[in-house]
Design a protein around this motif. Structure first.
Motif, PDB file in Angstrom:
ATOM      1  N   PRO A 186       6.492  -9.858  -1.647  1.00 32.23           N
ATOM      2  CA  PRO A 186       5.569  -8.720  -1.644  1.00 32.23           C
ATOM      3  C   PRO A 186       5.903  -7.715  -0.547  1.00 32.23           C
ATOM      4  CG  PRO A 186       4.562 -10.591  -0.522  1.00 32.23           C
ATOM      5  CD  PRO A 186       5.937 -11.044  -0.977  1.00 32.23           C
ATOM      6  N   PHE A 187       5.756  -6.450  -0.848  1.00 33.26           N
ATOM      7  CA  PHE A 187       5.928  -5.417   0.183  1.00 33.26           C
ATOM      8  C   PHE A 187       5.070  -4.206  -0.176  1.00 33.26           C
ATOM      9  CE2 PHE A 187       8.864  -4.099  -3.076  1.00 33.26           C
ATOM     10  CZ  PHE A 187       8.960  -2.721  -2.987  1.00 33.26           C
ATOM     11  N   ARG A 188       4.612  -3.521   0.859  1.00 29.49           N
ATOM     12  CA  ARG A 188       3.807  -2.313   0.639  1.00 29.49           C
ATOM     13  C   ARG A 188       4.733  -1.118   0.477  1.00 29.49           C
ATOM     14  NH1 ARG A 188      -1.011  -0.139   4.538  1.00 29.49           N
ATOM     15  NH2 ARG A 188       0.641  -0.240   6.105  1.00 29.49           N
ATOM     16  N   TYR A 189       4.603  -0.422  -0.643  1.00 34.57           N
ATOM     17  CA  TYR A 189       5.469   0.729  -0.879  1.00 34.57           C
ATOM     18  C   TYR A 189       4.784   2.048  -0.540  1.00 34.57           C
ATOM     19  CZ  TYR A 189       3.105   2.180  -5.231  1.00 34.57           C
ATOM     20  OH  TYR A 189       2.188   2.641  -6.157  1.00 34.57           O
ATOM     21  N   ARG A 241      10.653   2.553  -1.212  1.00 31.61           N
ATOM     22  CA  ARG A 241      11.686   2.025  -0.327  1.00 31.61           C
ATOM     23  C   ARG A 241      11.156   0.741   0.299  1.00 31.61           C
ATOM     24  NH1 ARG A 241      13.572   5.852   4.106  1.00 31.61           N
ATOM     25  NH2 ARG A 241      11.356   6.380   4.223  1.00 31.61           N
ATOM     26  N   ILE A 242      12.056  -0.150   0.637  1.00 32.05           N
ATOM     27  CA  ILE A 242      11.663  -1.404   1.258  1.00 32.05           C
ATOM     28  C   ILE A 242      12.276  -1.458   2.651  1.00 32.05           C
ATOM     29  CG2 ILE A 242      13.582  -2.666   0.191  1.00 32.05           C
ATOM     30  CD1 ILE A 242      11.704  -5.116   0.029  1.00 32.05           C
ATOM     31  N   LEU A 255      15.565   1.743  -3.565  1.00 28.28           N
ATOM     32  CA  LEU A 255      15.694   0.755  -4.624  1.00 28.28           C
ATOM     33  C   LEU A 255      16.082   1.419  -5.937  1.00 28.28           C
ATOM     34  CD1 LEU A 255      12.404  -1.283  -3.981  1.00 28.28           C
ATOM     35  CD2 LEU A 255      14.711  -1.864  -3.183  1.00 28.28           C
ATOM     36  N   ARG A 256      16.788   0.684  -6.769  1.00 26.94           N
ATOM     37  CA  ARG A 256      16.986   1.080  -8.160  1.00 26.94           C
ATOM     38  C   ARG A 256      16.346  -0.013  -9.007  1.00 26.94           C
ATOM     39  NH1 ARG A 256      20.265   4.271 -11.253  1.00 26.94           N
ATOM     40  NH2 ARG A 256      21.487   4.914  -9.440  1.00 26.94           N
ATOM     41  N   TRP A 257      15.226   0.328  -9.622  1.00 24.08           N
ATOM     42  CA  TRP A 257      14.511  -0.657 -10.432  1.00 24.08           C
ATOM     43  C   TRP A 257      15.262  -0.937 -11.733  1.00 24.08           C
ATOM     44  CZ3 TRP A 257      10.487  -3.416  -8.672  1.00 24.08           C
ATOM     45  CH2 TRP A 257       9.727  -2.904  -7.606  1.00 24.08           C
ATOM     46  N   ASP A 282       5.388   8.630   5.528  1.00 24.96           N
ATOM     47  CA  ASP A 282       4.502   7.506   5.803  1.00 24.96           C
ATOM     48  C   ASP A 282       4.176   6.723   4.555  1.00 24.96           C
ATOM     49  OD1 ASP A 282       2.965   9.287   4.470  1.00 24.96           O
ATOM     50  OD2 ASP A 282       1.278   9.252   5.856  1.00 24.96           O
ATOM     51  N   GLY A 283       4.842   6.995   3.426  1.00 23.69           N
ATOM     52  CA  GLY A 283       4.535   6.275   2.205  1.00 23.69           C
ATOM     53  C   GLY A 283       5.467   5.135   1.939  1.00 23.69           C
ATOM     54  N   ALA A 284       6.582   5.016   2.652  1.00 22.78           N
ATOM     55  CA  ALA A 284       7.564   3.976   2.367  1.00 22.78           C
ATOM     56  C   ALA A 284       7.040   2.629   2.775  1.00 22.78           C
ATOM     57  CB  ALA A 284       8.864   4.288   3.110  1.00 22.78           C
ATOM     58  N   ALA A 285       7.515   1.619   2.003  1.00 25.10           N
ATOM     59  CA  ALA A 285       7.061   0.264   2.295  1.00 25.10           C
ATOM     60  C   ALA A 285       7.752  -0.280   3.518  1.00 25.10           C
ATOM     61  CB  ALA A 285       7.383  -0.607   1.098  1.00 25.10           C
TER      62      ALA A 285
END
Length: 257
Positions: A92-95, A107-108, A188-190, A244-247
């Motif tokens: 899990p990570f906050r994106y 982004r992670i 990331l490339r989903w 400030d939106g990147a995980a």
């Protein structure tokens, strides 16, 4: 909610159960973090961030502890235990902190993914559609972490759980799927990404009859969202993402929101 072919191929007939467990674990972690912030009685969001950083992993382990084929591993150098369900490592990570960022632009990592994250992608991520970063291209300390994961079977696969939240609104939305790590900024490339019903919707999804689809189709909209999942997915990837939106688990701890 219909079950996609990817989800069925990944988790089999237990998709509704596992999806519900993930949604409930995220909700528990978020509520624990908000409680910590309230008890701390401070305007600084460190209590929220530090609690969320740990509880998101712990709550996942607790959600699946009674399943027979669940493995909990703690890589050397990591403070957190990782959950592997039937050979699928859940990470899990906050994106994002709000709904301004599409998950497709997630982004992670905070500027640069941690050694653990890099090792997970290199060992267990999907076959890259673009050139995968060599270990020495990313960070010199990745190799020791990769060695610490050697006890996991080679056919273990990485399932990302991306979520948006903040200390005021709580859990906004959640997604899961597979992606490759593109660069040193955590882009990331989903390969596949689909929405997870939030905890209050998961019970209804779990009780419904299993139905298999062969494409993603229209995605359901969580009750809290003002924009549909489909609208966010169609947001151009090239759209500038708020800084400030990147995980980032480090950003969660530092800013909390």
């Amino acid at each position: 909610m219909l079950v996609s072919q990817w989800a069925h191929d990944t988790f089999g007939q237990r998709v509704p159960l596992i999806r519900q467990g993930v949604a409930e674990a995220l909700s528990v972690a978020l509520e624990n973090a908000r409680d910590a912030q309230k008890v701390a009685q401070t305007d600084h969001l460190h209590p929220f961030g530090f609690t969320l950083m740990s509880r998101k992993f712990e709550a996942l382990a607790e959600a699946f502890e009674d399943m027979g084929d669940v493995q909990v591993v703690k890589p050397g150098g990591s403070q957190h235990e990782l959950v592997v369900v039937d050979g699928k490592l859940l990470f899990p990570f906050r994106y994002a902190k709000d709904r301004s960022l599409s998950v497709m632009s997630a982004r992670i990592g905070d500027g640069r993914p941690s050694a653990l994250v890099q090792a997970l992608f290199n060992r267990f991520g999907p076959e890259p559609r673009m050139r995968q970063l060599a270990l020495h291209d990313v960070a010199p300390h990745v190799a020791p972490v990769a060695e610490a994961l050697a006890d996991l079977p080679e056919d273990t696969s990485l399932v990302l759980i991306a979520y948006a939240c903040n200390a005021h609104a709580g859990l906004l939305d959640a997604w899961w799927g597979e992606a490759e790590l593109l660069d040193r900024t955590g882009s990331l490339r989903w390969h596949h990404c689909e929405e997870i019903p939030l905890a209050k919707e998961a019970s209804a999804a779990y009780s419904s009859t299993l139905s298999i689809t062969f494409d993603q189709g229209d995605m359901p909209t969580p009750a809290l969202n003002t924009r549909t999942g489909a609208e966010r997915l169609t947001t151009p990837v090239s759209e500038a993402a708020p800084a400030d939106g990147a995980a980032s688990t480090r950003a969660e701890a530092a800013s909390g929101e």
